[in-house]
Design an enzyme around this catalytic site. Sequence first.
Site, short mmCIF file in Angstrom:
data_model
loop_
_atom_site.label_atom_id
_atom_site.label_comp_id
_atom_site.label_asym_id
_atom_site.label_seq_id
_atom_site.Cartn_x
_atom_site.Cartn_y
_atom_site.Cartn_z
N ASP A 108 0.83 -1.23 0.00
CA ASP A 108 0.00 0.00 0.00
C ASP A 108 0.85 1.27 0.00
O ASP A 108 0.57 2.22 0.72
CB ASP A 108 -0.95 0.02 1.20
CG ASP A 108 -2.09 -0.98 1.06
OD1 ASP A 108 -2.06 -1.76 0.10
OD2 ASP A 108 -2.98 -0.99 1.92
N ASP A 143 -0.41 -4.54 -3.67
CA ASP A 143 -1.37 -3.43 -3.89
C ASP A 143 -0.69 -2.07 -3.74
O ASP A 143 -1.24 -1.16 -3.11
CB ASP A 143 -2.53 -3.53 -2.89
CG ASP A 143 -3.22 -4.88 -2.90
OD1 ASP A 143 -3.18 -5.55 -3.94
OD2 ASP A 143 -3.80 -5.26 -1.86
#
Length: 544
Positions: A359, A380
């Site tokens: 992230d 991600d």
Amino acid sequence: MATPLQPFLTKTHKQNPIIGFNILTFVVTLFVALFLVVFLVAPYQFEIKHSNLCKTAQDSQLCLSYVSEIVTTESDGVTVLKKFLVKYVHQMNNAIPVVRKIKNQINDIRQQGALTDCLELLDQSVDLVSDSIAAIDKRSRSEHANAQSWLSGVLTNHVTCLDELTSFSLSTKNGTVLDELITRAKVALAMLASVTTPNDEVLRQGLGKMPYWVSSRDRKLMESSGKDIIANRVVAQDGTGDYQTLAEAVAAAPDKNKTRYVIYVKMGIYKENVVVTKKKMNLMIVGDGMNATIITGSLNVVDGSTFPSNTLAAVGQGFILQDICIQNTAGPEKDQAVALRVGADMSVINRCRIDAYQDTLYAHSQRQFYRDSYVTGTVDFIFGNAAVVFQKCQIVARKPNKRQKNMVTAQGRTDPNQATGTSIQFCDIIASPDLEPVMNEYKTYLGRPWKKHSRTVVMQSYLDGHIDPSGWFEWRGDFALKTLYYGEFMNNGPGAGTSKRVKWPGYHVITDPNEAMPFTVAELIQGGSWLNSTSVAYVEGLVE
């Protein structure tokens, strides 16, 4: 006492009882017929008249029920939408004290933090809806695009709040309120999509060096280095500037500034967490280079939650970040740990390095543009629900933890009417030096669908050999595989082959340039109307 029917029933001369009875029967029949017209036919006519407002809604009947709360028979679509949004603002204002009360009743610091995030997001959403009302009133294509961007951000804010609360099992306390706000945000977007706009403006303005919302002065600033810019304030650790921390300089910047305000951060490593709030508009932070000026932090989800874990967060409209490194050093063992979170509309990240693991870059919401930047991460590492375009960037997958897979993107679009998506154009998607020798042991994918209507396109980019032949990965089973939109267009490199790509209904190998155009600077972020003023280089269409 006279009755409304008395003129029909009274005779001045001799009264015939049969005639009187017939007249009474006729009047009663007429009254019933009129009643049926008013109370049965009129609502049907309303539904026919305003059904177009809900034609793109996922639940058209629910949409119509909301519309019927505020509609009047003479209202046109725009007027109905404005009235709906005014009521929506009142509902959000009413929700704020409810959330605040729950927060004050909780002793857990992490749960309080999640509710604080929700209050911040609700406050931002009130402004975004209010701005949308003003934009819709102008009835132009560009303002329609603004309203769609802002209302898309409102829905994203509500979903983010619900995600935060769910992670702490707090959704049951606030779920009803949030579910209602989420539903109304979706209805607002559906209604906006159904309202026609004038064709007297052209949003695509050919090729340029920045989106239209970037002024000529901003362009000059973005063509310069930090030391050559006449800054409003200077940050230096050695005391030679106005402040020794960036956070102090940002806090001292004027609120709701209408002109560009520049903070120059001299070379050095600054260990701090910085937030550019919604009031800090048109703020530019510029350093001495992506390897020279470093802002570093280590907040993470293990010690808190994802949303506030950022080293730098920017919400104020018109934000520019240039020649700086933003990093989160929490490491892969701390799971989600955001380096940069951006929810600032018409924001530009130019010549920056953004470093973390899971992230890394939270492109949360609104319109964003990244140019000549370097983004690293593992799981991600580019995620969120902004309308965002990356051009000429290096997107670098790192070596993850054991049993982890690298996911370049995790796009979070939750409704088909949201004007959001991730576009990666003219970029290099490559492996880091620590991943390259072991890339056969750690798979890397272009992305996975975080939310139901996830939308990502990779086009005209170089894909290195670390990209798995299947290209994309599922989130959970068959979730979103029919409703997502993932596309690839004119990529090159050892990882660009599409013959072994996933066979999902929502995956597309794009061959028609017209299908790729919606993911360009011109159309996805309306760049021709705001990037011009920043002077950052960009390509508006598909041709360099």
